[in-house]
Design a protein around this motif. Structure first.
Motif, mmCIF file in Angstrom:
data_model
loop_
_atom_site.group_PDB
_atom_site.id
_atom_site.type_symbol
_atom_site.label_atom_id
_atom_site.label_comp_id
_atom_site.label_asym_id
_atom_site.label_seq_id
_atom_site.Cartn_x
_atom_site.Cartn_y
_atom_site.Cartn_z
ATOM 1 N N ASN A 181 4.305 -15.540 69.049
ATOM 2 C CA ASN A 181 5.358 -14.526 69.121
ATOM 3 C C ASN A 181 6.017 -14.499 70.503
ATOM 4 O O ASN A 181 6.179 -13.452 71.133
ATOM 5 C CB ASN A 181 4.797 -13.135 68.786
ATOM 6 C CG ASN A 181 5.896 -12.120 68.486
ATOM 7 O OD1 ASN A 181 6.988 -12.483 68.052
ATOM 8 N ND2 ASN A 181 5.610 -10.848 68.730
ATOM 9 N N LEU A 182 6.405 -15.693 70.954
ATOM 10 C CA LEU A 182 7.043 -15.842 72.253
ATOM 11 C C LEU A 182 8.407 -16.488 72.090
ATOM 12 O O LEU A 182 8.694 -17.123 71.072
ATOM 13 C CB LEU A 182 6.190 -16.719 73.182
ATOM 14 C CG LEU A 182 4.813 -16.190 73.591
ATOM 15 C CD1 LEU A 182 4.058 -17.268 74.353
ATOM 16 C CD2 LEU A 182 4.956 -14.934 74.439
ATOM 17 N N ASN A 183 9.233 -16.327 73.096
ATOM 18 C CA ASN A 183 10.511 -17.030 73.137
ATOM 19 C C ASN A 183 10.242 -18.503 73.439
ATOM 20 O O ASN A 183 9.404 -18.825 74.286
ATOM 21 C CB ASN A 183 11.388 -16.415 74.238
ATOM 22 C CG ASN A 183 12.799 -16.964 74.207
ATOM 23 O OD1 ASN A 183 13.026 -18.136 74.481
ATOM 24 N ND2 ASN A 183 13.750 -16.105 73.891
ATOM 25 N N PRO A 184 10.921 -19.435 72.760
ATOM 26 C CA PRO A 184 10.704 -20.864 73.048
ATOM 27 C C PRO A 184 10.890 -21.213 74.521
ATOM 28 O O PRO A 184 10.190 -22.087 75.053
ATOM 29 C CB PRO A 184 11.764 -21.553 72.180
ATOM 30 C CG PRO A 184 11.967 -20.616 71.037
ATOM 31 C CD PRO A 184 11.855 -19.239 71.632
ATOM 32 N N THR A 185 11.805 -20.528 75.199
ATOM 33 C CA THR A 185 12.006 -20.779 76.631
ATOM 34 C C THR A 185 10.760 -20.402 77.422
ATOM 35 O O THR A 185 10.372 -21.099 78.370
ATOM 36 C CB THR A 185 13.219 -19.982 77.160
ATOM 37 O OG1 THR A 185 14.377 -20.334 76.414
ATOM 38 C CG2 THR A 185 13.453 -20.273 78.628
ATOM 39 N N THR A 186 10.113 -19.317 77.019
ATOM 40 C CA THR A 186 8.874 -18.891 77.682
ATOM 41 C C THR A 186 7.775 -19.916 77.480
ATOM 42 O O THR A 186 7.026 -20.244 78.403
ATOM 43 C CB THR A 186 8.419 -17.523 77.139
ATOM 44 O OG1 THR A 186 9.454 -16.564 77.344
ATOM 45 C CG2 THR A 186 7.150 -17.058 77.842
ATOM 46 N N VAL A 187 7.698 -20.444 76.258
ATOM 47 C CA VAL A 187 6.696 -21.478 75.974
ATOM 48 C C VAL A 187 6.958 -22.715 76.826
ATOM 49 O O VAL A 187 6.038 -23.315 77.383
ATOM 50 C CB VAL A 187 6.704 -21.850 74.475
ATOM 51 C CG1 VAL A 187 5.755 -23.020 74.214
ATOM 52 C CG2 VAL A 187 6.306 -20.653 73.624
#
Length: 213
Positions: A181-187
């Motif tokens: 449940n994270l933003n792809p940019t954060t990943v």
């Protein structure tokens, strides 16, 4: 300035060599090819000719040196990309050749069009791993015990550890983002930090660093 790739095909079957050339030319119509029907001839071409961008290497080539071939080729041209293209089984040979430094491993039993996909990925600076090899790596992840060096764990935050575990399971950035449940940019940011802390540049090297293959 050269804008097209130089490719050396080390393959003793002329039909296969010609087919590889034809497939690659669909994406790189101005590519330049050199071909060798034996490993000694391939080394000679690599030594005498201009630097090449990619070597497509058959494992069962006459005069071959098994897993040492990648190291031998890199002793001639240190930064050359190597795609192993072979009829040998992916398990256990794929991981061994990847560990030896190959940029990709492709079975001749795969759809032949995958050769063009692998070549394009490697020439674009990426590693090529088939779905089958990815499954082998994932299975090895669960079957093996982690390295005795636990200092890696302490260097990563709990979230980075979660992301790393999913990367090692073969999951892509968008899949990890959905699962955590994270933003792809954060990943992507976590992934970059993991690679930096582990001193690697890709998932295959991350796996090799953390687990004994």
């Amino acid at each position: 300035m050269k804008t097209y790739p130089y490719i050396l095909i080390i393959e003793d079957h002329e039909v296969v060599s010609a087919a590889v050339e034809a497939l690659v030319m669909e994406d790189f119509p101005e590519a330049s090819f050199r071909k060798a029907g034996s490993f000694p001839k391939g080394k000679k071409l690599l030594t005498e000719g201009p630097p090449v961008d990619l070597i497509v290497l058959d494992v069962d080539i006459p005069g071959g040196e098994s897993y040492k071939m990648v190291e031998t080729l890199r002793s001639i041209q240190p930064n050359v990309n190597v795609l192993v293209f072979t009829g040998q089984d992916e398990n256990p040979h794929a991981i061994r050749f990847l560990k030896a430094g190959a940029n990709g491993f492709l079975s001749k039993n795969a759809p032949f069009e995958q050769c063009a996909v692998a070549v394009k990925m490697i020439l674009n600076g990426k590693k090529y791993v088939s779905d089958t090899v990815q499954e082998i790596i994932t299975s090895s992840f669960f079957d093996k015990s982690p390295s005795s060096d636990e200092s890696y764990d302490s260097a990563l935050s709990p979230r980075e550890t979660e992301v790393m575990e999913l990367l090692l399971q073969g999951k892509w950035t968008k899949d990890i983002a959905l699962e955590l449940n994270l933003n792809p940019t954060t990943v992507s940011t976590h992934k970059a930090k993991i690679f930096q802390k582990m001193d690697v540049t890709n998932v295959i090297d991350l796996y090799k660093k953390y687990y004994s293959l």
